[in-house]
Design an enzyme around this catalytic site. Structure first.
Site, PDB file in Angstrom:
ATOM      1  N   TRP A 167       6.882   6.593  13.189  1.00  0.00           N
ATOM      2  CA  TRP A 167       6.434   6.770  11.811  1.00  0.00           C
ATOM      3  C   TRP A 167       5.863   8.186  11.673  1.00  0.00           C
ATOM      4  O   TRP A 167       5.155   8.658  12.555  1.00  0.00           O
ATOM      5  CB  TRP A 167       5.361   5.727  11.455  1.00  0.00           C
ATOM      6  CG  TRP A 167       4.773   5.997  10.094  1.00  0.00           C
ATOM      7  CD1 TRP A 167       5.348   5.724   8.889  1.00  0.00           C
ATOM      8  CD2 TRP A 167       3.523   6.636   9.823  1.00  0.00           C
ATOM      9  NE1 TRP A 167       4.531   6.169   7.871  1.00  0.00           N
ATOM     10  CE2 TRP A 167       3.402   6.733   8.415  1.00  0.00           C
ATOM     11  CE3 TRP A 167       2.508   7.161  10.622  1.00  0.00           C
ATOM     12  CZ2 TRP A 167       2.291   7.307   7.801  1.00  0.00           C
ATOM     13  CZ3 TRP A 167       1.398   7.735  10.006  1.00  0.00           C
ATOM     14  CH2 TRP A 167       1.303   7.805   8.609  1.00  0.00           C
TER      15      TRP A 167
ATOM     16  N   ARG B  53       1.347  -4.854   7.662  1.00  0.00           N
ATOM     17  CA  ARG B  53       0.857  -4.395   6.364  1.00  0.00           C
ATOM     18  C   ARG B  53       0.573  -5.594   5.448  1.00  0.00           C
ATOM     19  O   ARG B  53       0.849  -5.546   4.247  1.00  0.00           O
ATOM     20  CB  ARG B  53       1.851  -3.447   5.702  1.00  0.00           C
ATOM     21  CG  ARG B  53       1.163  -2.330   4.932  1.00  0.00           C
ATOM     22  CD  ARG B  53       2.081  -1.584   4.011  1.00  0.00           C
ATOM     23  NE  ARG B  53       1.358  -0.482   3.389  1.00  0.00           N
ATOM     24  CZ  ARG B  53       1.700   0.086   2.244  1.00  0.00           C
ATOM     25  NH1 ARG B  53       2.755  -0.330   1.594  1.00  0.00           N
ATOM     26  NH2 ARG B  53       1.001   1.054   1.745  1.00  0.00           N
TER      27      ARG B  53
ATOM     28  N   LYS C 244      11.983   4.354  -6.990  1.00  0.00           N
ATOM     29  CA  LYS C 244      11.761   4.548  -5.550  1.00  0.00           C
ATOM     30  C   LYS C 244      11.730   3.153  -4.931  1.00  0.00           C
ATOM     31  O   LYS C 244      10.842   2.361  -5.239  1.00  0.00           O
ATOM     32  CB  LYS C 244      10.436   5.272  -5.325  1.00  0.00           C
ATOM     33  CG  LYS C 244      10.078   5.472  -3.846  1.00  0.00           C
ATOM     34  CD  LYS C 244       8.780   6.283  -3.750  1.00  0.00           C
ATOM     35  CE  LYS C 244       8.273   6.422  -2.333  1.00  0.00           C
ATOM     36  NZ  LYS C 244       6.963   7.097  -2.294  1.00  0.00           N
TER      37      LYS C 244
ATOM     38  N   ASP D   8      11.181   0.973  -1.885  1.00  0.00           N
ATOM     39  CA  ASP D   8      10.481   1.087  -0.607  1.00  0.00           C
ATOM     40  C   ASP D   8      10.706  -0.161   0.240  1.00  0.00           C
ATOM     41  O   ASP D   8      11.131  -1.221  -0.261  1.00  0.00           O
ATOM     42  CB  ASP D   8       8.985   1.269  -0.904  1.00  0.00           C
ATOM     43  CG  ASP D   8       8.228   1.983   0.204  1.00  0.00           C
ATOM     44  OD1 ASP D   8       8.778   2.144   1.303  1.00  0.00           O
ATOM     45  OD2 ASP D   8       7.072   2.370  -0.053  1.00  0.00           O
TER      46      ASP D   8
ATOM     47  N   ASP E 130       6.883   9.975   5.628  1.00  0.00           N
ATOM     48  CA  ASP E 130       5.549   9.995   5.010  1.00  0.00           C
ATOM     49  C   ASP E 130       4.757  11.218   5.447  1.00  0.00           C
ATOM     50  O   ASP E 130       3.678  11.474   4.920  1.00  0.00           O
ATOM     51  CB  ASP E 130       4.777   8.724   5.385  1.00  0.00           C
ATOM     52  CG  ASP E 130       5.102   7.593   4.420  1.00  0.00           C
ATOM     53  OD1 ASP E 130       5.740   7.849   3.387  1.00  0.00           O
ATOM     54  OD2 ASP E 130       4.714   6.440   4.710  1.00  0.00           O
TER      55      ASP E 130
END
Ligand code: DGJ
Length: 732
Positions: free
Chosen positions: A200, A444, A477, A479, A549
């Site tokens: 990530w 998450r 967007k 995700d 990110d």
């Protein structure tokens, strides 16, 4: 581009403009790999490369040696259980529980054009006459399985597209335990392997290692192509650079579990394979049913990595990305994620839009946190109704206000997910992927929707579509913020649970296909916790994908270098963000952040209402730069000039117009060097005899000078500084 079969020599020859791929039939039965490389017009004498003449490895002469034969034969599509102990492409189980498959040549067809693959992303030709496809049919009579090996080439590309269709022509079910898409067997040439690896916020860094005896695996079993390993593999001859050396590359047009492998065998042959990862995979093939593997793009270059890169870029721009935005300017957007995270409301967003407009920004994208009661990341996924506490009067009111400020509007979704704390989960716990009796792993604070269920695909799609129908929304967007675990579906029965991971990916593709069909003018940007699903499969639906990110300009150098190794710059979601950078805390000049983002789709990710006047001036300047350079960056040829990953000092890349009329060079001085006056930079891809004026100074150079001798980039003693150089062809 041409495909022909020489009946007498039993050879198929697939030619692109600069490459040949040759397949041979041994003993009228075995389909073997003969050659892949630089184009050969006359194949006289090539057949022995199939190696069937080397006693005792000829099965028809001495059947006792069939196993030895199988383990040495350069297979076009390897199978397991009959003596080839190298990596197999196909593992099949029968109802009797046996696992063996031996494919024999049955016939072939040469088709005009390039057929699409139902339900899967696939390359296409704009006109039928500009592509050709060879389909070689093989069969295992014993189990009734037919395999159609497909090879397509395009008139304007040196890439070769491969896939396989399996058909059960027997009367019993078959269980496909592994079905890869492509295999190339070659002699070992001390190859080095190039992969794209990371994590990530550190996606797709170029990684090299020697290919020695044994198996070298690159893979994902995470349900997506992943942050960590990328569905790409290249084998390079020793000393390969950007301009020299032979490269054999494979890239997968698929977004789920994959494996790519290079294996050196006891006989010094190398097998290179790619396809859906077999771990946890099983597909029940009923009589008369078929299974289609996704496509693998094979690229051969004898002019190093640079030519490989440009072959991939052109193929994807001409034959994979369908979006009407492909050749259009993308709006300069400002996304509120790093500006506000979950803490925003209509007033805040409109204030950002108002200020953004003043500096030339064209679209506001509202990121995560506008729905359900989502004020942090632990709830509400699946409850796609507007949070009126944040957005009083609803979405349309906000959109109209943003539009009144002169900006277009975009919105964030994560449609494949379901929060345990959501109305949707309370209504439909059985819609989450999980195994009965086992507490599902949380990541998450969310679960993944079971997209093998048609009603879940319908529901999730409708959630997105109804929001898009409710207001004037130009951009989405899309995700996806967690990997898949606890692979269980309440919809599939015990025999088909092994289909879930692939059905999940097919469900994502179906939703995105519906989306781009119902909203043809929508600009879709895919995203997955940064760049975990940046792959060729998703490019079939969205012309751009959020790259990472990590928005730090220096971290982005390696991420964008690795990504651009295969994917055109026009696909790379890249934004200027605030400093200190939210991921690494680094402080870089605003201009450098802009120059690095200009190598992608370009936009901003900061609170424009809070930054300094100096930064605001920089935005005004950068948005003008974007207007000037976007056609060149989007459509041009990409050349890697220097890599900070290698020299640990500076990075440099160049984009040259297809007609060689201009070139944009970006130079980033990552580490300043003591005692360094100027650095010589040699360009590539120009017309040697043409003259080029450097816009910034007015100096004129010949193309030859720029490419052979170079030009000087003067010293800048600050770390992280950057410069753009624009060379324009002139008559002088
Ligand atoms: C991950 C994305 O990469 C970010 O840009 C942002 O959209 C967050 N998700 C929101 O949750």
């Amino acid at each position: 581009m041409n495909i022909r079969f020489d009946e007498q020599k039993q050879l198929f020859q697939i030619n692109t403009e600069h490459t040949s791929y040759v397949i041979g039939i041994a003993d009228g039965k075995y389909v073997g790999h003969v050659y892949y490389g630089r184009k050969i017009e006359d194949l006289t004498g090539i057949y022995p490369l199939l190696r069937t003449g080397e006693a005792p490895f000829v099965p028809s002469v001495n059947m006792r040696e069939k196993c030895s034969f199988a383990d040495t034969f350069p297979a076009e599509y390897s199978t397991s259980g009959v003596g080839d102990y190298r990596e197999s492409c196909l593992d099949v189980r029968t109802t009797g529980g046996h696992r063996a498959c031996e494919l024999s040549f049955e016939g072939y067809e040469i088709l005009e054009g390039k057929p699409a693959l139902a339900g899967l992303p696939s390359t296409f030709a704009k006109e039928a006459g500009r592509a050709k496809t060879l389909e070689i049919t093989c069969k295992d009579e014993c189990i009734g399985l037919k395999a159609v090996l497909s090879y397509s080439v395009f008139e304007d590309s040196d890439a070769l597209i491969r896939s396989v269709r399996l058909i059960n022509e027997g009367t019993e079910k078959l269980y496909i335990e592994k079905a890869l898409s492509a295999c190339i067997d070659m002699d070992d040439e001390n190859f080095e392997m190039l992969a794209l690896t990371g994590s990530w916020a550190r996606e797709r860094h170029m990684t090299k290692c020697p290919v020695t005896y044994g198996r070298h695996l690159i893979s994902s079993t995470k349900g997506e192509s992943s942050h960590q390993e990328h569905p790409f593999l290249a084998l390079m001859t020793e000393g390969t650079t950007q301009d020299q050396g032979e490269v054999y590359a494979m890239n997968f047009i698929y977004s789920g579990n994959f494996m790519a492998m290079a294996q050196v065998s006891q006989f010094n042959s190398v097998r290179m394979v790619m396809g859906i990862h077999p771990e946890g995979f099983e597909w029940t093939l009923n009589p008369n049913a078929s299974f289609q593997t996704p496509e693998v793009v094979c690229v051969y270059s004898d002019e190093g990595l640079g030519k490989m890169t440009r072959t991939f870029h052109d193929l994807y721009r001409e034959h994979l990305i369908r979006s009407p935005y492909l050749h259009k300017k993308r709006p300069i957007l400002i996304n509120n994620w790093e500006a506000t995270y979950f803490d925003f409301d209509t007033e805040k967003l409109v204030a950002i839009a108002r200020e953004a407009k003043k500096d030339g920004i064209e679209m506001l994208v509202m990121d995560d946190g506008w729905f359900g009661h989502r004020n942090n990341d632990d709830s509400s996924l699946g409850d796609w109704f507007v949070n009126e506490e944040k957005l009083p009067g609803g979405l349309k009111t906000l959109v109209d206000k943003v539009k009144a400020e002169g900006l277009a509007f975009g919105i964030w979704f994560e449609p494949e997910m379901i929060s345990p704390d959501s109305e949707l989960y309370r209504r439909h716990p059985e819609w989450a992927i999980q195994i009965p009796g086992r507490a599902p792993g949380m990541s998450r604070a969310q679960y993944v929707l079971d997209l093998s269920r048609p009603e879940v695909v319908d529901y999730a799609y409708e959630c997105v579509a109804s929001i898009l129908r409710s207001a004037d929304i130009s951009y989405v967007k899309w995700d996806m913020n967690r990997q898949l675990t606890d692979i269980g579906s309440a919809y599939l029965d015990a025999h088909t649970q092994g289909e879930l991971m692939h059905r999940y990916v097919l469900g994502v593709y179906e939703m995105q296909e519906r989306l781009v069909t119902e909203f043809p003018d929508l600009l879709l940007e895919n995203c997955s916790g940064g760049g975990a699903r940046f792959d060729a499969g998703m490019l079939y639906y969205s012309p751009q994908i959020w790259c990472s990110d990590d928005t730090d300009a220096i971290e982005r150098l390696a991420i964008q270098e690795g990504t651009a190794l295969i994917y055109p710059l026009s696909c790379m979601g890249a934004h200027v963000s605030d400093c200190p950078n939210h991921t690494v805390g680094r402080i870089t000049p605003f201009m450098t952040r802009g120059h690095v983002a200009l190598a992608g789709t370009f936009g901003y990710e900061l609170d424009i209402t809070k930054i300094s006047e100096g930064d605001r001036d920089a935005i005004k300047f950068q948005t003008k730069l974007y207007h000037k350079y976007h056609p060149l960056v989007r459509e041009g040829d990409y050349y890697r000039i220097a890599s900070y990953q290698q020299n640990h000092l500076y990075d440099c890349w160049e984009v040259v117009a297809k007609d060689r009329s201009e070139a944009l060079v970006t130079f980033v001085q990552v580490m300043s060097e003591p005692n360094f006056k100027s650095r010589k930079i040699r360009l590539k891809g120009l017309e040697p005899k043409a003259s080029y004026r450097l816009e910034e100074t007015g100096d004129v150079y010949s193309g030859d000078v720029l490419m052979r001798a170079g030009f000087l980039v003067r010293r800048d003693h600050r770390d992280f500084s950057s410069r753009l150089f624009h060379f324009v062809k002139t008559e002088e």
